[in-house]
Scaffold this motif. Sequence first.
Motif, mmCIF file in Angstrom:
data_model
loop_
_atom_site.group_PDB
_atom_site.id
_atom_site.type_symbol
_atom_site.label_atom_id
_atom_site.label_comp_id
_atom_site.label_asym_id
_atom_site.label_seq_id
_atom_site.Cartn_x
_atom_site.Cartn_y
_atom_site.Cartn_z
ATOM 1 N N UNK A 10 0.905 -1.357 0.098
ATOM 2 C CA UNK A 10 -0.033 0.037 0.004
ATOM 3 C C UNK A 10 0.920 1.258 0.070
ATOM 4 N N UNK A 11 0.309 2.237 -0.669
ATOM 5 C CA UNK A 11 0.994 3.540 -0.615
ATOM 6 C C UNK A 11 0.236 4.405 0.118
ATOM 7 N N UNK A 12 0.647 4.824 1.232
ATOM 8 C CA UNK A 12 -0.073 5.733 2.499
ATOM 9 C C UNK A 12 0.259 7.131 2.256
ATOM 10 N N UNK A 13 -0.680 8.003 2.232
ATOM 11 C CA UNK A 13 -0.571 9.309 1.823
ATOM 12 C C UNK A 13 -1.292 10.256 2.895
ATOM 13 N N UNK A 14 -0.675 11.456 3.298
ATOM 14 C CA UNK A 14 -1.728 12.084 4.362
ATOM 15 C C UNK A 14 -2.736 13.024 3.351
ATOM 16 N N UNK A 15 -3.924 13.097 4.305
ATOM 17 C CA UNK A 15 -4.991 13.896 3.692
ATOM 18 C C UNK A 15 -4.432 15.219 3.057
ATOM 19 N N UNK A 16 -4.795 15.709 2.218
ATOM 20 C CA UNK A 16 -4.473 17.044 1.510
ATOM 21 C C UNK A 16 -3.357 17.008 0.602
ATOM 22 N N UNK A 17 -2.501 15.833 0.897
ATOM 23 C CA UNK A 17 -1.193 15.859 0.080
ATOM 24 C C UNK A 17 -1.567 15.415 -1.321
ATOM 25 N N UNK A 101 -7.969 -4.481 -23.402
ATOM 26 C CA UNK A 101 -7.014 -3.796 -22.600
ATOM 27 C C UNK A 101 -6.338 -4.740 -21.858
ATOM 28 N N UNK A 102 -4.953 -4.497 -21.508
ATOM 29 C CA UNK A 102 -4.393 -5.008 -20.627
ATOM 30 C C UNK A 102 -3.976 -4.436 -19.125
ATOM 31 N N UNK A 103 -4.255 -5.176 -17.858
ATOM 32 C CA UNK A 103 -4.361 -4.472 -16.865
ATOM 33 C C UNK A 103 -3.252 -4.677 -16.047
ATOM 34 N N UNK A 104 -2.856 -3.677 -15.243
ATOM 35 C CA UNK A 104 -1.832 -3.893 -14.420
ATOM 36 C C UNK A 104 -2.629 -4.619 -12.948
ATOM 37 N N UNK A 105 -1.746 -5.075 -11.992
ATOM 38 C CA UNK A 105 -2.408 -5.760 -10.830
ATOM 39 C C UNK A 105 -3.184 -4.766 -9.713
ATOM 40 N N UNK A 106 -2.593 -3.304 -10.075
ATOM 41 C CA UNK A 106 -3.161 -2.316 -9.305
ATOM 42 C C UNK A 106 -2.311 -2.051 -7.969
ATOM 43 N N UNK A 107 -2.369 -0.564 -7.679
ATOM 44 C CA UNK A 107 -1.806 -0.051 -6.551
ATOM 45 C C UNK A 107 -2.972 0.476 -5.514
ATOM 46 N N UNK A 108 -2.687 -0.072 -4.095
ATOM 47 C CA UNK A 108 -3.596 -0.059 -3.241
ATOM 48 C C UNK A 108 -3.131 1.420 -2.414
ATOM 49 N N UNK A 109 -3.970 2.260 -2.564
ATOM 50 C CA UNK A 109 -3.737 3.645 -2.085
ATOM 51 C C UNK A 109 -4.493 3.887 -0.648
ATOM 52 N N UNK A 110 -4.067 4.302 0.419
ATOM 53 C CA UNK A 110 -4.558 4.832 1.899
ATOM 54 C C UNK A 110 -4.232 6.258 1.936
ATOM 55 N N UNK A 111 -5.370 6.946 2.270
ATOM 56 C CA UNK A 111 -5.310 8.399 2.541
ATOM 57 C C UNK A 111 -5.447 8.459 4.002
ATOM 58 N N UNK A 112 -4.491 8.867 4.592
ATOM 59 C CA UNK A 112 -4.632 8.833 6.167
ATOM 60 C C UNK A 112 -5.283 10.211 6.652
ATOM 61 N N UNK A 113 -6.370 10.248 7.234
ATOM 62 C CA UNK A 113 -6.987 11.488 7.901
ATOM 63 C C UNK A 113 -5.846 12.222 8.820
#
Lengths: 113, 113
Positions: A10-17, A101-113
């Motif tokens: 997972x990619x974790x990003x703060x809210x607003x970033x 289409x060819x799909x990637x496996x996806x990136x799980x994004x988490x936005x931290x409040x």
Amino acid sequence: QKEVEQNSGPLSVPEGAIASLNCTYSDRGSQSFFWYRQYSGKSPELIMSIYSNGDKEDGRFTAQLNKASQYVSLLIRDSQPSDSATYLCAVKPPGGGADGLTFGKGTHLIIQP
Amino acid sequence: NAGVTQTPKFRILKIGQSMTLQCAQDMNHNYMYWYRQDPGMGLKLIYYSVGAGITDKGEVPNGYNVSRSTTEDFPLRLELAAPSQTSVYFCASSYGAGISGYTFGSGTRLTVV
């Protein structure tokens, strides 16, 4: 062989970033590129498409395409908790193949409040 | 505008049973696709169709069959269900071979026990 690569996170990003999601593809000459958002337990939803080198903006989303380097990225500005999802990169390979289409496996994004 | 409709949403099958997953679209798209999605494995193409009466195998067709008698409907048949077919199945349609992206149905979650 058609390949679309994404970091699974997972990619974790703060809210607003700014959240930055990347994707590379193997088929040089591919012409159409897409980003899908998939919430847990739901179906993929098309959020961006890009066909030419450069940037394409739609609200808080910007897709970037560099065909020479064979990568496409998605930037999400002012990230919100509702942006937490898996983001799928999809590529239309070159030629007239009807297999779509060819799909990637996806990136799980988490936005931290 | 219903888009792509899939039924059922959930199903539990016993090993060796058969079933048909239904998919219908009302957008007059010629191209239709069946994908399966397993955790961490991305979307894998099972079968696709470029129009009524025309179908072809995708990446993982074994254990499945399809038919396309009308533009609107593209059912997926599972014969002799096996635990390896436990997955989430998505039907999608597009104008052209994915050149403008797909519209996905809501999915069918299938468990084979």
